[in-house]
Design a protein around this motif. Structure first.
Motif, short mmCIF file in Angstrom:
data_model
loop_
_atom_site.label_atom_id
_atom_site.label_comp_id
_atom_site.label_asym_id
_atom_site.label_seq_id
_atom_site.Cartn_x
_atom_site.Cartn_y
_atom_site.Cartn_z
N ASP A 29 54.92 -43.10 10.82
CA ASP A 29 55.34 -43.90 11.97
C ASP A 29 56.33 -43.09 12.79
O ASP A 29 57.41 -42.73 12.30
CB ASP A 29 55.98 -45.20 11.48
CG ASP A 29 56.25 -46.17 12.63
OD1 ASP A 29 56.76 -45.72 13.67
OD2 ASP A 29 55.99 -47.38 12.47
N GLY A 30 55.98 -42.79 14.03
CA GLY A 30 56.82 -41.95 14.87
C GLY A 30 58.18 -42.54 15.19
O GLY A 30 59.12 -41.82 15.49
N ARG A 31 58.32 -43.85 15.10
CA ARG A 31 59.60 -44.49 15.41
C ARG A 31 60.56 -44.43 14.23
O ARG A 31 61.76 -44.28 14.40
CB ARG A 31 59.38 -45.95 15.81
CG ARG A 31 58.55 -46.13 17.09
CD ARG A 31 58.10 -47.56 17.24
NE ARG A 31 57.28 -47.97 16.08
CZ ARG A 31 56.85 -49.21 15.87
NH1 ARG A 31 57.19 -50.18 16.71
NH2 ARG A 31 56.10 -49.49 14.82
N THR A 32 60.02 -44.55 13.03
CA THR A 32 60.88 -44.63 11.85
C THR A 32 60.78 -43.42 10.93
O THR A 32 61.60 -43.26 10.02
CB THR A 32 60.51 -45.88 11.03
OG1 THR A 32 59.16 -45.75 10.55
CG2 THR A 32 60.64 -47.14 11.89
N ASN A 33 59.76 -42.55 11.16
CA ASN A 33 59.51 -41.41 10.27
C ASN A 33 59.31 -41.85 8.82
O ASN A 33 59.74 -41.19 7.88
CB ASN A 33 60.62 -40.37 10.36
CG ASN A 33 60.32 -39.31 11.42
OD1 ASN A 33 59.29 -39.35 12.07
ND2 ASN A 33 61.23 -38.38 11.58
N THR A 34 58.67 -42.99 8.65
CA THR A 34 58.31 -43.48 7.32
C THR A 34 56.79 -43.56 7.23
O THR A 34 56.08 -43.54 8.24
CB THR A 34 58.91 -44.87 7.06
OG1 THR A 34 58.47 -45.78 8.07
CG2 THR A 34 60.44 -44.81 7.05
N ALA A 64 54.48 -34.24 5.03
CA ALA A 64 55.56 -34.00 4.08
C ALA A 64 56.87 -33.63 4.77
O ALA A 64 57.94 -34.12 4.40
CB ALA A 64 55.17 -32.91 3.09
N VAL A 65 56.80 -32.77 5.77
CA VAL A 65 58.02 -32.32 6.43
C VAL A 65 58.71 -33.47 7.15
O VAL A 65 59.93 -33.64 7.06
CB VAL A 65 57.72 -31.17 7.42
CG1 VAL A 65 58.96 -30.81 8.22
CG2 VAL A 65 57.20 -29.94 6.67
N ALA A 66 57.93 -34.29 7.86
CA ALA A 66 58.52 -35.43 8.59
C ALA A 66 59.17 -36.42 7.64
O ALA A 66 60.28 -36.91 7.88
CB ALA A 66 57.43 -36.12 9.41
N LEU A 67 58.49 -36.71 6.51
CA LEU A 67 59.05 -37.65 5.55
C LEU A 67 60.31 -37.09 4.88
O LEU A 67 61.29 -37.81 4.68
CB LEU A 67 58.00 -38.00 4.49
CG LEU A 67 56.77 -38.77 4.97
CD1 LEU A 67 55.78 -38.92 3.84
CD2 LEU A 67 57.16 -40.13 5.53
N GLY A 68 60.27 -35.81 4.53
CA GLY A 68 61.43 -35.21 3.90
C GLY A 68 62.63 -35.11 4.82
O GLY A 68 63.77 -35.32 4.39
#
Length: 381
Positions: A29-34, A64-68
């Protein structure tokens, strides 16, 4: 005349082995990075449905990078390679946990595979990776592949998961590569800036004119590194390996559409999977050694059988496991080329040895096959 949707539906229906690449913009999710769990669950349901029909499916997953980075917070905002690698290390476990949870209702097991460019371009590592992935697919497991950003540097990175997915499709002999992201296929121009751009549902051959239509990364997506240009690069890799490519937008799946009904671009393969692989072995690889076989073995190879240790007369060269070798008969005529399963030192111990005596000769159980029929290309007279 067959329309685009019908072609796409047929490509999916005919495919026995599918590589599905999913971009960051669909998974995170681009707004929450979840993790977008709803979309993952929908994708998992479709993949499980394909598998219920007897297909094998491998998933190439970004995110993976966005979530981390979200989990690490300000510590990961330095923008350096090290910060990105740290984010990947943290985010990969989150990504895999999300995929495992999405497939759990379907009683499907997932497996993590992390690759660098060396893993698909160094023959020994390529063979090992292919064997592992093949075993997982045969067990009904869903390999979830990502680039190993934690250890990859600029020199050994793919740079985007479109090309990684194409190399994986080539490695496992996939029939169909699906590139699922925020774009619904190829247009004659960038539809974001040109209202006259026309969607192209089917490409028979990737020509320079077709490739010139590609544009760069979709900056509006806010994440990811690929664009239409990298997708066409991936499609060319896949086409040369005998694999068709389907480029589609994943957001439409939220409306309940099936993959076959999605607006998309289908790019035909340039050859068959088997022919491409045999051509690569027979025509693109310089032998690093020579194996001499007896007359019975030569006949067996001509009939489509594997090369066994018992049929070897001699071996020459400093080759390693997975290296290409030339195979010659007693008259010195090259009759085939293939990828050897033993290195030169090991092979010297089992020349002419019967299968029952191999373990004793080697000191371990290595198997009677020196060059498998699947990894062997006959030389035509």
């Amino acid at each position: 005349m067959v329309d685009g949707a019908s072609r796409s539906a047929r490509a999916i229906a005919d495919a026995r082995r599918i590589v599905l690449k999913i971009g960051s913009s669909l998974l995170v999710d681009g707004r929450t990075n979840t993790v977008d769990h709803a979309r993952l669950e929908g994708l998992a349901a479709r993949v499980a449905g394909w598998m219920d029909q007897g297909r094998q499916v491998l998933v190439v997953s970004s995110g993976a990078v966005a979530l981390g980075a979200r989990r690490l917070g300000p510590k990961a905002r330095a923008g350096s390679l090290e910060a990105k690698q740290a984010s990947a290390a943290v985010g990969q476990s989150l990504l895999m946990a999300a995929w495992a949870a999405a497939f759990e209702p379907h009683a499907r097991i997932t497996a993590q595979i992390l690759l660098t460019r060396d893993d698909t371009e160094t023959r020994r590592r390529w063979l090992n990776a292919r064997a592992t992935v093949g075993a997982l697919l045969d067990m009904g497991v869903i390999p979830v592949v990502n680039e190993n950003d934690t250890v990859a540097t600029d020199e050994i990175r793919y740079g985007d998961n479109d090309r990684l997915a194409a190399r994986v499709a080539q490695m496992i002999g996939a029939d169909l590569l699906i590139l699922l992201s925020d774009v619904d296929g190829l247009y004659t121009a960038d539809p974001r800036s040109d209202p006259e751009a026309v969607h192209i549902p089917h490409v028979e051959t990737l020509t320079p004119a077709i490739e010139a239509m590609a544009t760069g990364p979709n900056a509006g997506a806010g994440m990811g590194t690929g664009g239409m240009a990298t997708k066409l690069m991936a499609a060319r890799i896949a086409a040369d390996a005998g694999c068709a490519t389907l480029i589609a937008a994943g957001r439409s799946l939220e409306a309940g559409e099936s993959f076959a009904d999605l607006r998309s671009t289908l790019i035909d393969p340039a050859t068959t999977v088997r022919a491409a692989y045999k051509q690569w072995i027979g025509g693109s690889l310089a032998p690093r050694g020579t194996l001499v076989v007896d007359a019975g073995c030569a006949r067996a190879l001509a009939e489509g059988n594997s090369l066994l240790a018992v049929g070897l007369v001699s071996a020459d060269g400093a080759f390693g496991k997975g290296d290409p070798v030339g195979i010659v008969d007693g008259d010195g005529m090259e009759i085939a080329r293939g990828l050897v399963r033993y290195d030169a030192g090991e092979l010297s111990k089992i020349i002419g040895v019967r299968s029952a005596d191999l373990a004793a000769a080697l000191g371990y159980e290595g198997g009677p096959v020196v060059v498998h029929a699947d990894d062997l290309a006959l030389r035509r007279p």
